[in-house]
Write an enzyme that holds these catalytic residues in place. Structure first.
Site, PDB file in Angstrom:
ATOM      1  N   ARG A   1      -2.202  -5.409   7.821  1.00  0.00           N
ATOM      2  CA  ARG A   1      -1.420  -5.201   6.601  1.00  0.00           C
ATOM      3  C   ARG A   1      -1.583  -6.411   5.677  1.00  0.00           C
ATOM      4  O   ARG A   1      -1.654  -7.559   6.145  1.00  0.00           O
ATOM      5  CB  ARG A   1       0.043  -5.062   7.010  1.00  0.00           C
ATOM      6  CG  ARG A   1       1.049  -4.824   5.890  1.00  0.00           C
ATOM      7  CD  ARG A   1       0.928  -3.480   5.287  1.00  0.00           C
ATOM      8  NE  ARG A   1       2.105  -3.068   4.545  1.00  0.00           N
ATOM      9  CZ  ARG A   1       2.118  -2.019   3.728  1.00  0.00           C
ATOM     10  NH1 ARG A   1       1.023  -1.302   3.549  1.00  0.00           N
ATOM     11  NH2 ARG A   1       3.210  -1.663   3.100  1.00  0.00           N
TER      12      ARG A   1
ATOM     13  N   THR B   1      -3.326   6.700  -0.038  1.00  0.00           N
ATOM     14  CA  THR B   1      -3.719   5.958   1.149  1.00  0.00           C
ATOM     15  C   THR B   1      -4.780   6.826   1.794  1.00  0.00           C
ATOM     16  O   THR B   1      -5.061   7.914   1.319  1.00  0.00           O
ATOM     17  CB  THR B   1      -2.463   5.802   2.018  1.00  0.00           C
ATOM     18  OG1 THR B   1      -1.534   5.057   1.268  1.00  0.00           O
ATOM     19  CG2 THR B   1      -2.715   5.128   3.348  1.00  0.00           C
TER      20      THR B   1
ATOM     21  N   GLY C   1       2.614   8.090   1.264  1.00  0.00           N
ATOM     22  CA  GLY C   1       3.787   7.265   1.014  1.00  0.00           C
ATOM     23  C   GLY C   1       4.916   7.610   1.962  1.00  0.00           C
ATOM     24  O   GLY C   1       4.721   7.716   3.174  1.00  0.00           O
TER      25      GLY C   1
HETATM   26  O1  DON Z   1       2.199   1.390   3.349  1.00  0.00           O
HETATM   27  C1  DON Z   1       2.759   2.340   2.841  1.00  0.00           C
HETATM   28  O2  DON Z   1       3.618   3.006   3.387  1.00  0.00           O
HETATM   29  C2  DON Z   1       2.303   2.777   1.448  1.00  0.00           C
HETATM   30  N1  DON Z   1       1.693   1.678   0.759  1.00  0.00           N
HETATM   31  C3  DON Z   1       1.391   3.930   1.599  1.00  0.00           C
HETATM   32  C4  DON Z   1       0.940   4.459   0.286  1.00  0.00           C
HETATM   33  C5  DON Z   1       0.401   5.799   0.379  1.00  0.00           C
HETATM   34  O3  DON Z   1       0.434   6.476   1.364  1.00  0.00           O
HETATM   35  C6  DON Z   1      -0.123   6.263  -0.885  1.00  0.00           C
HETATM   36  N2  DON Z   1      -0.835   7.427  -0.779  1.00  0.00           N
HETATM   37  N3  DON Z   1      -0.909   8.360  -0.320  1.00  0.00           N
END
Ligand code: DON
Length: 580
Positions: free
Chosen positions: A116, A391, A484
Site C-alpha cells: 500500500r 482499481t 471502492g
Molecule cells: O484502497 C481502496 O479501498 C480504494 N483506493 C480503492 C479504489 C477503487 O476500488 C477504485 N476503483 N474501482
C-alpha cells in the site's frame, strides 16, 4: 456522488453491448486455447486443468498465461501481469500506486503482502483543510499533492524474491515490449482518453503519451517510450531502478512542479510488508484474506460470520430475506470500519475482537425482521465509505495449485491525473483514502476518524479484499474486485453466490449486486438485482432502494470438485479469463 451516478448510468448503457461482445470473445477465446469441456452453463468460459489467469485486460491475461506455460509459478505470473497492467490498463494498473497480495501455496502455506502507498514524511493531519478547517475540494484528489509514496514496485520485488522461480528480467520483458512497441487501445480506453483530455492537459503541461491533438479511436496504438525506459531501469536494477537514481529524480522534480511533498528519502525508505493474513471459517470453507491497512479482510469475515447462522441457501439468491439480512450485516460492519480500522502500525486495530463469534452475534441481535434498522441508531460496536471503479484485481493459479490474488490501485481513475514527466507513469491519488477530517466523506462517501487520520509515513485505510478460499485443505476459490467501498460487498456476495446458491464462477461474477455501507442509509442496487416484489417488500419495511450502475468488476477462479479451474471474468469491464 452525483457525478459518480452519471458515470455509472453511462457505464450501464455500454454494459449490454460489452456483455455480448465479451461473451462471444470468451467462447471463441476459450475454445481456441483449449477448452476441455465440462460446460456448466452459457456463462461458463471453459474449464482448464493446468492453470488460469483472470485480469482486467486480455493482453495482460495473455502475458500471465505465457509465463505459466514457460514454467513460471503463480507469483511469477502475478509480477508479469502487474507490470503488463501498468502498460495496457493505465487507469488502474500501475507502478505509481500500490496494492495487496494474498498468497496460498499448493501445500497450504498462506501469506499476505502489503504494498500500500503511504503518506510522505512531510504529510500532516490538516494538509487538505482550509483555514476554517474545512476540506478543500479536490485537493486530496488531483495533482502532485494527492499522491502517496508508491508501493507497487517494492511489492513486486518482495513477492518475487520470496516466491518467484523465473528470472526477474524475464517477468518485466513483456511489459517493456508492450510499452515500447505500443498496443491497440480498446473502444472503452479511447472514450476514456478523450474524456480525460482536459484534465490531462491541465495537469501535464509538458505532455504525456495519452495526450494527442486528434481524438483517440478504438485500435489506435498507445506507445509509451518513457514508461518503457522506466520499466527497463526496474528490469535492470530492481527496486533501486525505481526508488533511487533517474526515476526518483523525475518523481521529485514532478513534485516540485505541482507542490507535491514526496522526497527522495520517502522513496528510498519505502518498504512493502509481509503481514499475517486474516483468516476465518464460513460453512466449513477456510477464508484467507487481507489484514489492515485494508479493512476488506476483517469486514469480509465479519459479514460472512454475521450471516452464517441463517439458511441463505434455502431462501435463495436476492430474495427479500436474503437481501434484508445481508444489508443489516453490511450496515453494522461498515459502521465498525469507520471507527475501528486504520494502519495497524499507527493505530491499535481491535482485530481479534471484531471477528469474534460472540461479538458478531451480539451485533446482529438488535435487528428485527419487521422493519429496517436505521443507520442513525447503529454506531460502531464497542471494542471497528464510498470509493470509485478504477482499481483492478487479478486472480492466478498455476499448474501446481499455488494461488495469488492481487488487488492494486491508483485510487481514482488515472489516479492524480499526473504522469511523472520523463518517467511515463501516473501518480496515485491515494491520500484521499485517509479521513482528511473526522466525519467528512471521501470520494466514495466513506467516513472515518482518528484511526484513519493522516500522519507522516502512515498507510491510508483501504477496502481492497483479495481473498483465497480453501475447503478441506484444498484450494477452492481465488477472488477480488475493484469498486471502492463496494469491493467488500461484491466479494461477500460473490462468495455467497457460489457457496450458498451453487452458482458457477462466471454466474456468480455476472450476478447483479447490491450494496449498503452504513452511511448513506440506503441500499444501492444494480439494475435487475432485485425483482419488483422484493423491492416492494423491502420498501414496506423502510428500506430506501437507490438504483445505480455497475457494482464491482470481479475476477475470480473456482476449482471444481473434478479438479478443473473455472474462470469468472467480469462482463462489466474488458476483463478476460484465459486458462490452459
Ligand atoms: O484502497 C481502496 O479501498 C480504494 N483506493 C480503492 C479504489 C477503487 O476500488 C477504485 N476503483 N474501482
Amino acid at each position: 456522488m452525483q457525478q459518480q451516478s452519471k458515470k455509472y448510468t453511462k457505464m450501464q448503457k455500454t454494459i449490454k453491448f460489452r456483455f455480448k461482445a465479451i461473451g462471444a470473445l470468451f467462447i471463441a477465446g476459450s475454445c481456441l486455447i483449449g477448452c476441455v469441456g465440462h460446460q456448466l452453463g452459457k456463462n461458463n468460459s471453459g474449464e482448464y486443468k493446468n492453470g488460469m489467469v483472470v485480469s482486467a485486460n486480455a493482453l495482460a491475461s495473455e502475458v500471465g498465461i505465457d509465463i505459466l506455460k514457460k514454467g513460471g509459478n503463480a507469483v511469477d505470473a502475478a509480477v508479469a501481469v502487474q507490470f503488463a497492467l501498468a502498460v495496457v490498463h493505465p487507469n488502474a494498473g500501475n507502478i505509481g500506486g500500490g496494492g495487496f497480495m494474498v498468497y496460498r501455496s499448493a501445500k497450504g502455506e498462506i501469506n499476505s503482502l502489503d504494498f500500500r502507498e503511504k503518506a510522505a514524511g512531510n504529510a500532516n493531519r490538516d494538509m487538505y483543510l482550509d483555514q476554517a478547517g474545512n476540506p478543500i475540494v479536490d485537493k486530496s484528489l488531483y495533482g502532485q499533492l494527492a499522491a502517496g509514496v508508491p508501493g507497487s514496485v517494492a511489492g513486486m520485488v518482495e513477492a518475487h524474491q520470496k516466491y518467484g522461480k523465473l528470472k526477474w528480467e524475464e517477468l518485466l520483458a513483456p511489459a517493456i515490449r508492450l510499452a515500447a512497441d505500443g498496443f491497440k487501445i480498446t473502444a472503452r480506453q479511447a472514450r476514456e482518453f478523450n474524456g480525460m483530455k482536459a484534465r490531462f492537459t491541465k495537469l501535464n503541461p509538458l505532455g504525456t503519451a495519452m495526450l494527442k491533438e486528434a481524438k483517440w479511436a478504438e485500435g489506435d496504438a498507445l506507445v509509451q517510450k518513457d514508461l518503457a525506459h522506466t520499466l527497463s531501469l526496474i528490469q535492470e536494477k530492481g527496486r533501486s531502478g525505481f526508488y533511487e537514481g533517474e526515476v526518483a529524480d523525475s518523481i521529485v522534480s514532478e513534485m516540485k512542479r505541482g507542490n507535491g511533498i514526496i522526497s527522495k528519502e520517502d522513496l528510498k525508505n519505502y518498504k512493502a510488508v509481509w503481514r499475517k493474513p486474516v483468516t476465518g471459517m464460513y460453512r466449513g470453507y477456510e477464508i484467507t484474506t487481507m489484514p489492515p491497512p485494508s479493512s476488506g479482510g476483517i469486514a469480509l469475515i465479519q459479514l460472512l460470520k454475521s450471516v452464517e447462522p441463517f439458511p441463505l441457501g434455502k431462501w435463495g439468491y436476492n430474495t427479500d430475506s436474503t437481501v434484508q439480512l445481508m444489508v443489516e450485516a453490511e450496515r453494522r460492519v461498515y459502521a465498525d470500519r469507520a471507527s475501528h480500522l486504520g494502519d495497524p502500525d499507527f493505530y491499535p486495530v481491535p482485530q481479534a475482537g471484531l471477528i469474534e463469534n460472540a461479538y458478531l452475534k451480539k451485533r446482529m441481535s438488535n435487528f428485527t425482521w419487521a422493519k429496517a434498522s436505521t443507520s442513525a441508531e447503529i454506531s460502531a460496536g464497542e471494542i471497528a465509505p464510498l470509493e470509485h471503479e478504477e482499481t483492478t484485481h487479478f486472480s492466478i493459479v498455476d499448474r501446481d495449485g499455488n494461488a495469488v490474488a492481487i488487488t492494486t490501485t491508483l485510487n481514482g481513475s488515472y489516479g492524480a491525473g499526473v504522469v511523472v514527466h520523463g518517467a511515463g507513469f501516473l501518480l496515485n491519488n491515494e491520500m484521499d483514502d485517509f479521513s482528511v477530517k473526522p466525519g467528512a466523506p471521501n470520494m466514495y462517501g466513506l467516513v472515518g476518524g482518528e484511526a484513519n487520520a493522516i500522519a507522516p509515513n502512515k498507510r491510508m485505510l483501504s477496502c481492497m479484499t483479495p481473498t483465497i478460499i480453501a475447503k478441506d485443505g484444498k484450494l477452492f476459490m481465488v477472488v477480488g474486485t475493484p469498486g471502492g467501498s463496494t469491493i467488500i460487498t461484491s466479494v461477500f456476495q460473490t462468495i455467497v453466490n457460489v457457496i450458498d446458491f451453487n452458482q458457477s464462477m462466471q454466474a456468480a461474477v455476472n450476478a447483479k449486486k447490491f450494496h449498503h455501507q452504513w452511511l448513506p442509509d440506503q441500499i444501492d442496487v444494480e439494475d435487475k438485482a432485485l425483482d419488483s416484489l422484493t423491492k416492494v417488500k423491502l420498501a414496506a419495511k423502510g428500506y430506501k432502494i437507490v438504483p445505480r450502475g455497475a457494482i464491482g468488476r470481479v475476477d475470480a477462479i473456482l476449482k471444481t470438485k473434478w479438479g478443473y479451474y473455472q474462470g469468472g471474468a467480469d462482463p462489466r469491464g474488458d476483463d478476460t479469463a484465459i486458462g490452459w
